[in-house]
Design a protein around this motif. Structure first.
Motif, PDB file in Angstrom:
ATOM      1  N   PRO A 269     -15.829  -7.216 -50.332  1.00  0.00           N
ATOM      2  CA  PRO A 269     -15.809  -8.302 -49.210  1.00  0.00           C
ATOM      3  C   PRO A 269     -17.316  -8.284 -48.165  1.00  0.00           C
ATOM      4  CG  PRO A 269     -13.489  -7.738 -49.475  1.00  0.00           C
ATOM      5  CD  PRO A 269     -14.360  -6.830 -50.047  1.00  0.00           C
ATOM      6  N   ARG A 270     -17.714  -7.111 -48.174  1.00  0.00           N
ATOM      7  CA  ARG A 270     -18.801  -6.906 -47.105  1.00  0.00           C
ATOM      8  C   ARG A 270     -20.038  -7.336 -47.722  1.00  0.00           C
ATOM      9  NH1 ARG A 270     -18.201  -0.385 -46.380  1.00  0.00           N
ATOM     10  NH2 ARG A 270     -17.587  -0.721 -48.555  1.00  0.00           N
ATOM     11  N   THR A 271     -20.169  -7.556 -49.053  1.00  0.00           N
ATOM     12  CA  THR A 271     -21.383  -8.231 -49.429  1.00  0.00           C
ATOM     13  C   THR A 271     -21.399  -9.917 -49.437  1.00  0.00           C
ATOM     14  OG1 THR A 271     -20.146  -8.208 -51.656  1.00  0.00           O
ATOM     15  CG2 THR A 271     -21.111  -6.341 -51.089  1.00  0.00           C
ATOM     16  N   VAL A 272     -20.348 -10.462 -49.094  1.00  0.00           N
ATOM     17  CA  VAL A 272     -20.426 -11.960 -49.052  1.00  0.00           C
ATOM     18  C   VAL A 272     -20.158 -12.285 -47.597  1.00  0.00           C
ATOM     19  CG1 VAL A 272     -19.074 -13.906 -49.910  1.00  0.00           C
ATOM     20  CG2 VAL A 272     -19.279 -11.962 -51.334  1.00  0.00           C
ATOM     21  N   GLY A 273     -21.286 -13.066 -47.154  1.00  0.00           N
ATOM     22  CA  GLY A 273     -21.187 -13.544 -45.662  1.00  0.00           C
ATOM     23  C   GLY A 273     -20.657 -14.974 -45.689  1.00  0.00           C
ATOM     24  N   VAL A 274     -20.142 -15.284 -44.456  1.00  0.00           N
ATOM     25  CA  VAL A 274     -19.851 -16.784 -44.383  1.00  0.00           C
ATOM     26  C   VAL A 274     -20.708 -17.311 -43.213  1.00  0.00           C
ATOM     27  CG1 VAL A 274     -18.022 -18.333 -43.425  1.00  0.00           C
ATOM     28  CG2 VAL A 274     -17.267 -16.378 -44.866  1.00  0.00           C
ATOM     29  N   PHE A 275     -21.080 -18.572 -43.470  1.00  0.00           N
ATOM     30  CA  PHE A 275     -21.908 -19.557 -42.531  1.00  0.00           C
ATOM     31  C   PHE A 275     -20.936 -20.398 -42.237  1.00  0.00           C
ATOM     32  CE2 PHE A 275     -25.372 -17.301 -44.234  1.00  0.00           C
ATOM     33  CZ  PHE A 275     -26.411 -17.475 -43.228  1.00  0.00           C
TER      34      PHE A 275
END
Length: 444
Positions: A269-275
């Motif tokens: 999960p740390r490799t996928v960010g949310v905008f």
């Protein structure tokens, strides 16, 4: 060291739905004058933003009473250009700012899109992002020969396969395949160029991609699924996720659900960010911010509101009975394969089971259409407090998409000149670009 907030700026609607005439919008020139976009790219890069984003739609809204007339008359969801050549022009005026481009996996073919984005990544020097969407608007579907909307889950199945094909094509030519040996005449090593031989439910693509690998290898992949099926696809295909600012509790829940889906996919999960999308009015004083906020309700003429909302949710709101519940209408929308998520978003402040009148519904929808209930307005300190709270509570991974600005370039100038310095003082925003590509800058 504090983690940095990343910022994107959405130019999808700056000339639509009344925004073009708002005080602070460009004067003396009109869409699609390229000078508008060259100027905005330079302003955004001066502010060290991560990327400029373009959503898209390819049909003139016609859901309201089955006619394009109100949309044409009031500029609802149209006109729109294909922004790929505009991005090419903007990239020549800048060196660092990234560009997000939207295409629909429901209608487009993956080979065409993969080839186009490869070329744009070359032109921009590795600054492209691909916002892949499913489409729920009948006006768009009709332009691609669809009589009906594709079923909701099937749209996401098609997107999964679409991105699988694109990624296979982008990796079908090895990064070191090309030799360009002038002495021998050797162009490329054949052992490093492989067909993909894809045969799936929706696409047959032989490959390989007949292109030189691009600076990033492939563009940054962005996706905005919000339903359980959409979140599953986000976890499967996306590098970054666009998500609604639906309130802190819901945003934390969305992030948690995405993390679970990522783990199920075998991804960290740390490799996928949310905008998180956010509509901002930043001013030096609370009084001025409030004054501008109160003007929002007058942006779209009343006659255009039904056309705007009907297009967004794929349901003709002129058919509303005199009294109804949100649950009843949502059931009809779901049955028609339109967008129940979109309708539930715009009505999220209403009680689903409470009966209401048409007049009451439209009064509240006037607020939604103007983003009146979604706007965060105030001084740079107040806005920074809000952004920092959301950022920390949702895992400090990603940032914010500044969406639907009321007036451009005024609102971008205020972000760059007022908000960015405040975030920098807090150690929450970069003071310079550290990478050459969009991927590198987003990971910094």
């Amino acid at each position: 060291m504090k983690k940095k907030i990343h910022l994107g700026y959405d130019l999808s609607w700056t000339h639509l739905d009344g925004r073009w005439r708002s005080p602070g919008s460009w004067s003396h020139v009109n869409f699609p004058d390229i000078r508008l976009y060259e100027e905005i790219a330079q302003i955004a890069e001066r502010g060290l933003l991560d990327f400029i984003f373009f959503g898209d739609g390819t049909g003139i809204p016609n859901t309201w009473e089955g006619s394009i007339e109100p949309a044409v008359k009031w500029g609802i969801g149209w006109p729109r250009q294909d922004m790929s050549p505009f991005i090419a022009a903007m990239s020549r005026m800048t060196q660092h700012i990234g560009f997000g481009l939207t295409y629909s996996s429901t209608f487009m073919h993956p080979f065409y899109v993969a080839r186009l984005l490869n070329s744009l990544d070359h032109v921009t020097g590795g600054r492209m992002a691909f916002n892949v969407i499913t489409s729920t608007r009948r006006a768009d579907a009709a332009n691609y020969g669809f009589d009906e909307l594709m079923e909701h889950a099937e749209r996401y199945d098609r997107m999964d396969e679409f991105i699988h094909v694109c990624k296979a094509l982008w990796s079908s030519v090895a990064p070191d395949a090309f030799k360009w040996d002038r002495e021998s005449g050797l162009v490329a090593d054949p052992s490093k160029v492989k067909a993909i031989h894809h045969t799936g439910k929706f696409f047959r693509v032989e490959g390989p991609l007949a292109c030189v690998p691009s600076p990033q290898g492939r563009p940054v992949i962005v996706q905005a699924g919000a339903s359980p099926r959409g979140i599953k696809t986000s976890a499967h295909v996306a590098d970054y996720v666009f998500a609604l600012s639906s309130g802190l509790e819901r945003q934390v829940k969305h992030r948690n659900e995405l993390d679970k889906a990522l783990v199920a996919e075998g991804r960290d999960p740390r490799t996928v960010g949310v905008f998180w999308d956010v509509v901002l009015i930043v001013e030096e004083t609370e009084r001025e911010a409030r004054r501008r906020y109160e003007k929002l309700l007058h942006a779209i003429p009343a006659e255009g509101i039904g056309a705007f909302l009907s297009h967004q949710i794929g349901y003709d709101l002129s058919r509303l009975p005199e009294r109804f519940t949100i649950e009843e209408i949502n059931g009809q929308i779901t049955a028609s394969n339109a967008s129940p998520v979109g309708f539930m978003h715009i009505t999220r402040a209403m009680e689903p089971g409470r009966e209401m009148s048409r007049a009451e519904f439209y009064e509240q929808m006037t607020h939604h259409t103007a983003s009146y209930d979604q706007v965060v307005y105030g001084t740079p300190k107040r806005i920074a407090d809000y952004l920092e709270e959301i950022f920390v509570a949702t895992g400090e991974n990603g940032g914010f998409m500044i969406a639907h600005p009321p007036a451009t370039p005024r609102d971008l100038l205020n972000v760059v000149d007022f908000l960015v310095p405040e975030l920098q003082r807090r150690g929450r925003f970069r003071t310079g670009y550290s990478g050459q590509t969009l991927t590198e800058n987003l990971r910094a």
